[in-house]
Design a protein around this motif. Structure first.
Motif, PDB file in Angstrom:
ATOM      1  N   TYR A   1       0.831  -1.147   0.099  1.00 32.24           N
ATOM      2  CA  TYR A   1       0.019   0.040  -0.012  1.00 32.24           C
ATOM      3  C   TYR A   1       0.930   1.376  -0.005  1.00 32.24           C
ATOM      4  O   TYR A   1       1.914   1.347   0.706  1.00 32.24           O
ATOM      5  CB  TYR A   1      -0.928  -0.092   1.197  1.00 32.24           C
TER       6      TYR A   1
ATOM      7  N   GLN B   1       0.873   5.198   0.941  1.00 31.57           N
ATOM      8  CA  GLN B   1       0.100   6.207   1.760  1.00 31.57           C
ATOM      9  C   GLN B   1       0.601   7.657   1.649  1.00 31.57           C
ATOM     10  O   GLN B   1       1.835   7.835   1.925  1.00 31.57           O
ATOM     11  CB  GLN B   1      -0.010   5.735   3.186  1.00 31.57           C
TER      12      GLN B   1
ATOM     13  N   GLY C   1      -2.215  12.635   5.204  1.00 25.70           N
ATOM     14  CA  GLY C   1      -3.668  12.850   5.266  1.00 25.70           C
ATOM     15  C   GLY C   1      -4.585  12.088   4.499  1.00 25.70           C
ATOM     16  O   GLY C   1      -5.699  12.410   4.408  1.00 25.70           O
ATOM     17  N   GLU C   2      -4.045  10.793   4.015  1.00 23.92           N
ATOM     18  CA  GLU C   2      -4.951  10.079   3.263  1.00 23.92           C
ATOM     19  C   GLU C   2      -4.851   8.656   3.818  1.00 23.92           C
ATOM     20  O   GLU C   2      -4.033   8.134   4.717  1.00 23.92           O
ATOM     21  CB  GLU C   2      -4.344  10.070   1.676  1.00 23.92           C
ATOM     22  N   GLY C   3      -5.883   7.817   3.282  1.00 20.85           N
ATOM     23  CA  GLY C   3      -5.724   6.373   3.887  1.00 20.85           C
ATOM     24  C   GLY C   3      -5.066   5.784   2.634  1.00 20.85           C
ATOM     25  O   GLY C   3      -4.384   6.176   1.740  1.00 20.85           O
ATOM     26  N   PRO C   4      -4.406   4.466   3.001  1.00 19.20           N
ATOM     27  CA  PRO C   4      -3.509   3.597   2.218  1.00 19.20           C
ATOM     28  C   PRO C   4      -4.294   3.341   0.754  1.00 19.20           C
ATOM     29  O   PRO C   4      -5.489   3.084   1.217  1.00 19.20           O
ATOM     30  CB  PRO C   4      -3.172   2.407   3.027  1.00 19.20           C
TER      31      PRO C   4
ATOM     32  N   LEU D   1      -3.908   0.864  -2.524  1.00 18.65           N
ATOM     33  CA  LEU D   1      -3.274  -0.570  -2.902  1.00 18.65           C
ATOM     34  C   LEU D   1      -2.382  -0.078  -4.258  1.00 18.65           C
ATOM     35  O   LEU D   1      -2.768   0.564  -5.024  1.00 18.65           O
ATOM     36  CB  LEU D   1      -4.372  -1.615  -3.204  1.00 18.65           C
TER      37      LEU D   1
ATOM     38  N   THR E   1       4.660   7.087   1.902  1.00 20.73           N
ATOM     39  CA  THR E   1       5.048   5.883   2.754  1.00 20.73           C
ATOM     40  C   THR E   1       4.256   4.715   2.285  1.00 20.73           C
ATOM     41  O   THR E   1       3.292   4.762   1.665  1.00 20.73           O
ATOM     42  CB  THR E   1       4.551   6.357   4.251  1.00 20.73           C
TER      43      THR E   1
ATOM     44  N   PHE F   1       3.564   0.661   2.748  1.00 19.23           N
ATOM     45  CA  PHE F   1       3.563  -0.456   3.583  1.00 19.23           C
ATOM     46  C   PHE F   1       3.276  -1.847   2.970  1.00 19.23           C
ATOM     47  O   PHE F   1       2.693  -1.892   2.121  1.00 19.23           O
ATOM     48  CB  PHE F   1       2.125  -0.388   4.487  1.00 19.23           C
TER      49      PHE F   1
ATOM     50  N   LEU G   1      -8.941   3.846  10.403  1.00 16.99           N
ATOM     51  CA  LEU G   1      -9.422   3.322   8.964  1.00 16.99           C
ATOM     52  C   LEU G   1     -10.281   2.482   8.830  1.00 16.99           C
ATOM     53  O   LEU G   1     -10.366   1.218   9.518  1.00 16.99           O
ATOM     54  CB  LEU G   1      -7.918   2.651   8.412  1.00 16.99           C
TER      55      LEU G   1
ATOM     56  N   PHE H   1      -9.317   0.965   1.392  1.00 14.60           N
ATOM     57  CA  PHE H   1      -9.465   1.913   2.610  1.00 14.60           C
ATOM     58  C   PHE H   1      -9.824   3.061   2.261  1.00 14.60           C
ATOM     59  O   PHE H   1      -9.886   3.669   1.266  1.00 14.60           O
ATOM     60  CB  PHE H   1      -7.963   2.262   3.137  1.00 14.60           C
ATOM     61  N   GLY H   2     -10.519   3.732   3.304  1.00 15.56           N
ATOM     62  CA  GLY H   2     -11.143   5.074   3.226  1.00 15.56           C
ATOM     63  C   GLY H   2     -10.012   6.111   3.834  1.00 15.56           C
ATOM     64  O   GLY H   2      -9.040   5.660   4.099  1.00 15.56           O
ATOM     65  N   PRO H   3     -10.293   7.393   3.564  1.00 15.76           N
ATOM     66  CA  PRO H   3      -9.354   8.334   4.034  1.00 15.76           C
ATOM     67  C   PRO H   3      -8.804   8.429   5.659  1.00 15.76           C
ATOM     68  O   PRO H   3      -8.065   8.837   5.985  1.00 15.76           O
ATOM     69  CB  PRO H   3      -9.934   9.774   3.804  1.00 15.76           C
TER      70      PRO H   3
END
Lengths: 113, 113
Positions: free
Chosen positions: A36, A38, A41-44, A46, A87, A89, B91, B104-106
């Motif tokens: 993932y 990222q 300020g955002e979600g991961p 894919l 980042t 993951f 998350l 995932f969402g934010p």
């Protein structure tokens, strides 16, 4: 006990280079390995994923190399761009009955222009 | 691109207060996960649902956390009595029945003062 380990907390490369992010795991029952990306300020999101029956998965500039015997994998980002700075993951999921992802602690990639 | 919606994006609570956050999974995704990502980028699985039923949850979730995914309403995660250590990014992720990928969402960033 960290089941998924990312060896580098941070990595800096120059624009155009190949960034290599490493990951290892402990549980041989893991069979699915997503990476993932990222941004702050955002979600991961894919990026790319591989199943343990394969040893390589490629999608554009992104390639996963997987070594089941050694229980490690790596993400290669070819022709790195400043926009790839984020980042990353590594995660793993066990075989049936355990659906949650187990994440590594991330590698912060900086691509210098 | 993920279509998981999480609200609110930011939540500030005092210690002992309730904190509630919501998630609308991607349309048609029956499996929903909640994870906590702390400031050290460590992910912790909290709970997951298949339709309205809890599949797995950790002990922490059982004691102070409550979650539900009612039909035709957003899923929710509520912390009954917030503690400073609960400050994190929460998350929500969803996936389809036969797919590996979790979207995932934010996230909802919770700050407990």
């Amino acid at each position: 006990q960290q089941q998924v380990r990312q060896s580098s907390q941070s990595l800096t490369v120059w624009e155009g280079e190949t960034a290599i992010l490493n990951c290892s795991y402990e549980n041989s029952a893991f069979d699915y390995f997503p990476w993932y990306q990222q941004f702050p300020g955002e979600g991961p999101a894919l990026l790319i994923a591989i199943r343990s029956v394969s040893d390589k998965k490629e999608d554009g500039r992104f390639t996963i190399f997987f070594n089941k015997r050694e229980k490690n994998l790596s993400l290669h980002i070819k022709d790195s761009q400043p926009g790839d700075s984020a980042t990353y993951f590594c995660a793993a999921r066990g075989s049936s009955g355990s659906w949650q992802l187990i994440f590594g602690s991330g590698t912060q990639l900086t691509v210098m222009p | 691109n993920s279509k998981v919606i999480q609200t609110p994006r930011y939540l500030v609570k005092g210690q002992g207060q309730k904190a509630k956050m919501r998630c609308i999974p991607e349309k048609g995704h029956p499996v929903v996960f909640w994870y906590q990502q702390n400031k050290n980028n460590e992910f912790k699985f909290l709970i997951n649902f298949q339709n309205q039923e809890v599949l797995q949850q950790i002990d922490m979730t059982e004691k102070r956390f409550s979650a539900e995914c009612p039909s035709n309403s957003p899923c929710s995660l509520e912390i009954q009595s917030s503690e400073a250590g609960d400050s994190a990014l929460y998350l929500c992720a969803s996936r389809d029945w036969d797919q590996d990928t979790q979207y995932f969402g934010p996230g909802t960033r919770l700050l407990v003062l």
